[in-house]
Structure formats: structure tokens, C-alpha cells
Design a protein around this motif. Structure first.
Motif, PDB file in Angstrom:
ATOM      1  N   GLN A  25       0.915  -1.381  -0.111  1.00 45.04           N
ATOM      2  CA  GLN A  25       0.059   0.020   0.025  1.00 45.04           C
ATOM      3  C   GLN A  25       0.880   1.292  -0.056  1.00 45.04           C
ATOM      4  N   GLY A  26       1.953   1.146   0.764  1.00 45.99           N
ATOM      5  CA  GLY A  26       2.871   2.426   0.916  1.00 45.99           C
ATOM      6  C   GLY A  26       3.583   2.582  -0.514  1.00 45.99           C
ATOM      7  N   VAL A  27       3.777   1.743  -1.366  1.00 43.99           N
ATOM      8  CA  VAL A  27       4.572   1.634  -2.608  1.00 43.99           C
ATOM      9  C   VAL A  27       3.650   2.398  -3.632  1.00 43.99           C
ATOM     10  N   LEU A  28       2.192   1.748  -3.569  1.00 39.02           N
ATOM     11  CA  LEU A  28       1.124   2.507  -4.411  1.00 39.02           C
ATOM     12  C   LEU A  28       0.945   3.815  -4.034  1.00 39.02           C
ATOM     13  N   ARG A  29       0.929   4.250  -2.783  1.00 34.38           N
ATOM     14  CA  ARG A  29       0.775   5.652  -2.363  1.00 34.38           C
ATOM     15  C   ARG A  29       1.768   6.421  -2.756  1.00 34.38           C
ATOM     16  N   ARG A  30       3.067   6.082  -2.647  1.00 37.24           N
ATOM     17  CA  ARG A  30       4.221   6.746  -2.950  1.00 37.24           C
ATOM     18  C   ARG A  30       4.280   7.149  -4.168  1.00 37.24           C
ATOM     19  N   THR A  31       3.993   6.018  -5.090  1.00 38.92           N
ATOM     20  CA  THR A  31       4.197   6.047  -6.678  1.00 38.92           C
ATOM     21  C   THR A  31       2.936   6.965  -7.358  1.00 38.92           C
ATOM     22  N   TYR A  32       1.795   6.450  -6.853  1.00 40.17           N
ATOM     23  CA  TYR A  32       0.769   7.038  -7.309  1.00 40.17           C
ATOM     24  C   TYR A  32       0.039   8.277  -6.946  1.00 40.17           C
ATOM     25  N   GLU A  33       0.696   9.321  -6.236  1.00 39.54           N
ATOM     26  CA  GLU A  33       0.220  10.688  -5.830  1.00 39.54           C
ATOM     27  C   GLU A  33      -0.678  10.444  -4.604  1.00 39.54           C
ATOM     28  N   GLY A  34      -0.104   9.812  -3.797  1.00 40.08           N
ATOM     29  CA  GLY A  34      -0.664  10.083  -2.036  1.00 40.08           C
ATOM     30  C   GLY A  34      -1.869   9.420  -1.937  1.00 40.08           C
ATOM     31  N   GLY A  35      -2.353   8.472  -3.075  1.00 35.82           N
ATOM     32  CA  GLY A  35      -3.690   7.718  -2.497  1.00 35.82           C
ATOM     33  C   GLY A  35      -4.788   8.236  -3.229  1.00 35.82           C
ATOM     34  N   GLU A  36      -4.728   9.530  -3.900  1.00 41.60           N
ATOM     35  CA  GLU A  36      -6.035  10.014  -4.509  1.00 41.60           C
ATOM     36  C   GLU A  36      -6.331   9.407  -5.881  1.00 41.60           C
ATOM     37  N   SER A  37      -5.439   8.408  -6.510  1.00 42.55           N
ATOM     38  CA  SER A  37      -5.851   7.808  -7.527  1.00 42.55           C
ATOM     39  C   SER A  37      -6.626   6.504  -7.065  1.00 42.55           C
ATOM     40  N   PRO A  38      -7.433   5.954  -8.093  1.00 44.87           N
ATOM     41  CA  PRO A  38      -8.282   4.553  -7.668  1.00 44.87           C
ATOM     42  C   PRO A  38      -7.505   3.588  -7.271  1.00 44.87           C
ATOM     43  N   MET A  39      -6.069   3.484  -7.278  1.00 46.01           N
ATOM     44  CA  MET A  39      -5.399   2.418  -7.053  1.00 46.01           C
ATOM     45  C   MET A  39      -5.446   2.017  -5.517  1.00 46.01           C
ATOM     46  N   VAL A  40      -5.380   2.966  -4.598  1.00 41.95           N
ATOM     47  CA  VAL A  40      -5.671   2.587  -3.133  1.00 41.95           C
ATOM     48  C   VAL A  40      -6.771   3.265  -2.574  1.00 41.95           C
ATOM     49  N   PRO A  41      -7.613   2.561  -1.810  1.00 37.32           N
ATOM     50  CA  PRO A  41      -8.863   3.121  -1.422  1.00 37.32           C
ATOM     51  C   PRO A  41      -8.659   4.249  -0.413  1.00 37.32           C
ATOM     52  N   LYS A  42      -9.489   5.352  -0.464  1.00 38.36           N
ATOM     53  CA  LYS A  42      -9.269   6.477   0.468  1.00 38.36           C
ATOM     54  C   LYS A  42      -9.667   5.815   1.806  1.00 38.36           C
ATOM     55  N   GLU A  43      -9.074   6.320   2.986  1.00 35.96           N
ATOM     56  CA  GLU A  43      -9.821   5.952   4.361  1.00 35.96           C
ATOM     57  C   GLU A  43     -10.417   6.921   4.677  1.00 35.96           C
TER      58      GLU A  43
END
Length: 393
Positions: free
Chosen positions: A371-389
Motif C-alpha cells: 500500500q505504501g508503494v502504491l501511495r508513494r508512486t501514484y500521488e498520495g492515494g488520490e488515484s483509484p489504486m488505493v482506497p481512501k480511508e
């Protein structure tokens, strides 16, 4: 305590301020931090751990191991490992390295390299905590009138106060000396001389003059530091602080999506589905260059290379496939039944984002690392790749 998957902070490794390079000064600062058992935050681009200083030995610092050896090995052996901690009225940040493990006073420790330089925040930019709750403040005017107010915000160098009544120009003027009492917490009570810096309506800002005594400053500095770290984490979870996107992303107008497992092992696929299915759809492709090219054409967010061994044939098969992805999409070396040390070396050689021996028993750690890799790579979690908490989670 481990907090993972959220360090996607813009400029998380650059605070701005003064660089401390004198080795004797650095040793003195670290020695004082150890004597106080000071709070310490260890961060990589993907993970965050809380710890505390314990002992300084030569060119190594022992800090409390608040995570297992395996988590530390794969979470902290990172070229971008940094430490952050409070110091007086400011906060310090520095690059370091995990040297190994140790024991101090019967407690497990991490051995960290003594930094070559400490980055000290500019005192004038002291972080202000605004979420202070309802804290009553008593202050005296230059004419010694006692007035009651509430705390608006506070830093290690001053505070902003809201008064219960208005003032005339003669009563309060910038530059005037005053006294305040701020019962911030049960253990932090500030009774100090202050200098009025600005006044707007019933709200005014004061500077602690002289600087607070060590007995008060140390716990206040730690309290402010903790609130700042919480704010950073909350902002990162909301995507408020965007990480720099991976250099070389093919087409940012088409957001990458999906996890690809390059493996011939269906059992591993099932394990990853259980762990990561809530983050991303995952599919397995055979370990061939053609299958990887076809998967790559579908714009995946992350690729896992399964390594059931580290033999010569396995390495030869991996390297051309890794070269296909380098600088284009993050990829993870996922070992099973192999030793961690050689796997980490191979990960460095092929420029993998992460290299880790997969252990289903440490599934939560692995999930947060991904999850950290996805957030770091794709702009802090705003992309659809990581669900927003949820807000305020």
C-alpha cells in the motif's frame, strides 16, 4: 508502534533549515537524545515506525526495536531511510542506515548509523499545533490586569491566544512584555514570560521570551512533534500531500491499475489475492518475457516477480524481464524459500522497488508495504489504486 503505507508526503525528506555537520555537535545532540530516551520516527518512502533513542556507541545509535526483525529487515533496509526527532525548539531530520540489531538493558534494539549531517528546521518556522482542544489561558496585561482566554494554537516558541474581552490600544501593544499560564496537558503546564508580537481583534500572538526552561520545553517539544507527525499522517491518508509520481510513467492520463504476479505458483496467487484483493485486482501470468509484455501493455500499477530460488537460471530469467520494467512501473522481488540477504542484494542489482521474502504470517506488514508503494508512486492515494480511508480515520 508501526504506521505504514502513508509516508507519501511531499518533501518528506527535505525540511529546509540549517545543516549541522560538526561531528562533535552531532554526537552531543544524539547523546542528549539517548539520555532523554527521546521519541524517534523512522521513515522510508513506504513505511513509518515509531521508536526511541536508547544508547550511543561510537558511530552507531541503538534505538528501541518496536517491530520484528523481519519487518525491520525488509522495511528499513532502504537507501532513503531517515530519522526525525524533536530537539529544543526545533525538529531534526537526517539520513541514516540500518546496521543491524542489538540489545540494551534487556531490550531489543536497531543499530543505526550516526548521521553525517542533521537538518534543523528554521526556528522562525516553528510548527504550530492548531488542534489543541479547549485549553483555558490566563494572562496578565502590561498593566497587570488578569484576563482569561483560550488557546488558539501553540508551538515550541510561542502561542496564539483568544481573549474573552476586547482591548484598547493603550492596554496591549506589540513589543510589550506579559505573563501567561497555559495548562496544556496534565504533565505540561506553561508559566512563562512572553512578548506580544501581533494583535488582531481579540486574538493575539506571543513569543516565549526568554526561551522556555528545559523542564517545560522538552515535553512540549515532544508533544508538538507528535502532533505534527499525526497531521502529516492524516494528510497523507487523505492524499493531501502528493508524492512525486514515478519518473517515466508512460501516460499519466491513463491511470495504471491492477497487480501482476509473474509466477507459476497458483498457491502463491491465492495467498496474494487474500491479502491484496481489496487494494487492486490481481492476476498471475507465467514467468516468460512474452507474457510479461502482454501484461505490461495493459498498464499495471505494480508487478511481483516470484523467485522460488536464487539459482543461476532463475536470475538469468529475471534480469531481462526486470529491464523491461525499470523506470516504467514499480516491481517487487517476492522470494519464497530463499534467504533474505541474497534476495536483497539481487533486488539492489536489478533496481527493484522492494525485495522481500514472502511470509503469510506477516501478511499485514506485507499488505501495508505494498500500500505504501502504491501511495508513494501514484500521488498520495488520490488515484483509484488505493482506497481512501475515511476522514479522520
Amino acid at each position: 508502534m508501526m504506521r505504514a503505507g502513508n509516508p507519501g508526503e511531499a518533501g518528506w525528506g527535505a525540511m529546509g533549515g540549517n545543516l549541522i555537520r560538526n561531528p562533535e555537535t552531532i554526537q552531543e545532540i544524539l547523546l542528549r537524545a539517548c539520555e532523554r530516551r527521546e521519541l524517534l520516527i523512522l521513515v522510508t518512502p513506504y513505511l513509518r515506525f515509531e521508536s526511541s533513542f536508547l544508547r550511543l556507541e561510537g558511530q552507531e545509535i541503538h534505538v528501541l526495536a518496536t517491530m520484528g526483525r523481519e519487518d525491520a529487515t525488509y522495511g528499513l533496509r532502504n537507501a532513503e531511510l531517515r530519522m526525525r526527532f524533536p530537539h529544543g525548539v526545533s525538529f531534526l531530520e537526517a539520513a541514516t542506515q540500518l546496521r543491524g540489531f542489538g540489545m540494551v538493558e534487556g531490550r531489543r534494539t536497531l543499530r543505526l548509523a550516526v548521521p553525517e549531517a542533521l537538518n534543523e528546521e528554521d526556528h522562525r518556522g516553528s510548527y504550530r499545533v492548531e488542534r489543541v482542544g479547549r485549553v483555558p489561558v490566563t494572562f496578565s496585561t502590561p498593566r497587570y490586569d488578569l484576563v482569561v482566554g483560550t488557546l488558539a494554537d501553540i508551538s515550541t516558541t510561542g502561542a496564539r491566544i483568544y481573549s474573552t474581552r476586547d482591548f484598547t490600544e493603550e492596554e496591549l501593544q506589540p513589543g510589550a512584555d506579559m505573563a501567561v499560564t497555559i495548562p496544556l496537558t496534565d504533565s505540561i503546564r506553561i508559566n512563562a514570560r512572553v512578548r506580544l508580537r501581533h494583535l488582531q481583534g481579540r486574538t493575539f500572538g506571543v513569543e516565549f521570551r526568554p526561551q522556555l526552561e528545559e523542564a517545560v520545553l522538552q515535553p512540549l517539544s515532544r508533544w508538538v512533534f507528535e502532533r505534527r507527525e499525526e497531521d502529516r499522517e492524516r494528510a497523507a491518508r487523505r492524499g493531501g500531500e502528493a508524492a512525486a509520481p514515478l519518473e517515466g510513467i508512460r501516460n499519466v492520463s491513463i491511470l495504471p491499475r491492477g497487480l501482476v504476479l509473474v509466477s507459476g505458483d497458483p498457491a502463491l496467487e491465492a495467498s496474494l489475492q487474500d491479502l491484496l484483493g481489496g487494494l487492486q485486482p490481481l492476476r498471475r501470468v507465467p514467468p516468460t518475457a512474452q507474457a510479461l509484455k502482454e501484461a505490461f501493455a495493459q498498464n499495471p500499477a505494480l508487478v511481483f516477480f516470484h523467485l522460488p530460488s536464487l539459482g543461476l537460471d532463475e536470475r538469468r530469467r529475471l534480469k531481462p524481464m526486470a529491464e523491461l520494467l525499470q523506470g516504467r512501473v514499480p516491481f517487487v522481488l517476492l522470494g519464497t524459500g530463499v534467504e533474505g540477504g541474497p534476495l536483497l542484494e539481487l533486488g539492489t542489482e536489478v533496481k527493484a522497488t522492494i525485495a522481500i521474502v514472502f511470509n503469510p504470517a506477516r501478511g499485514t506488514f506485507f499488505q501495508r508495504l505494498v500500500q505504501g508503494v502504491l501511495r508513494r508512486t501514484y500521488e498520495g492515494g488520490e488515484s483509484p489504486m488505493v482506497p481512501k480511508e475515511p476522514e479522520g480515520a
